[in-house]
Design a protein around this motif. Sequence first.
Motif: not given
Length: 368
Positions: A150-155, A172-179, A338-353
């Motif tokens: 239950r590990v999270i990496f954000h931004n 389990r690891t949740y990786i969001k908005d990372c490089i 486990w259903n991880p939620v990241i509070e105050k996540d204001k990151c935009n999508s990295v995907l091009p159209s």
Amino acid sequence: MKKTLLTFYFLLISFSALLYAQKNKTAYDIVVAADGSGNYTKVQDAFNAVPDNNSKRTVIFVKPGVYKEKLKLTSGKKNVSLIGESYKNTILTYDDYAEIAGGTSKSFSVLIEANDFFAENITFENTISSELPQYKKGGQAVALMVNGDRVIFHNCKMSGFQDTFYLKANKRTYIKDCIIDGTTDFIFGAGIALFENCVIQCRKDSYITAGNHEAGKSKYGFVFKDCVIMKYPKADISKVSLGRPWGAGANTVFIHSYEESIIIPEGWSIWSKDPENKVYDNWKTSFYAEYDCFGPGSDTDKRISWSKQLNKVEVSEYTKEKIFAANTTTANKLEGDWNPVIEKDKCNSVLPSKKAKNADSNFEKAFN
């Protein structure tokens, strides 16, 4: 009367000061600052100060700086949040590598063994380059290794060369908005990991993932959703594989992700071309798939025969809740769904159209 008014006046001032102090009280339990303005100057000292088996979350703020330390958060140091100002200026770095460390698992810059760890706005880095002479003798150099659940990496940013990000345990690891960047097998291990809205940057013609999952024991392995797969800035590369099977049950899926032209037409690779190699047959029991990917590297016409293109029914099983459910693996006994939620996540999508020109992307990560 005058004395009473004076007493009331001082009480009012004291109460106002108390309210102000409470309102402006820092949200951090520990502050690390290289310049000495915090509780500690080293991140490891802050880790050591966390009470063992603490049910209350300990929040550590790391002020901007480059912290060269070999860091370890042991299994007893649960419920820790490590927060930086920005991954661009808060960097945890080291320069160990397999030959001198005693193996890949000991080459880490940062090791997280504890459960319920959360990191935000941090760079995890190993600076050992695959161009160095010692690389040929065992230059695997892990920037970040995770053994906790239950590990999270954000931004965050995970930066290195070979073996950058080691999701070692079947947890389990949740990786969001990372490089995440690297050269060979730079996302690897037996973890159950969901990568959402991440940028995967390839430094050389090699392999992105190397799953080490056990055959027939886990429904999910590495899942990439809404990610961008691209070359590292200024890298001169053209032949990158989405992954190869280190373990007999290697499990990797890319969903609705953008793939630059650097991806080989076959998509995936076998571990070794030598039939005598003990892992040669791993591809026969591995699971490699894509769904609704786009970009110049996403053409499925020449994908290897043992990879799969998921349909709508199959991809509906790849929700966060289902991926991180406790019953999705028999390789390890997981504690609860486990259903991880990241509070105050204001990151935009990295995907091009998808409507954009079908060519290699020329964009930067869309969040700070």
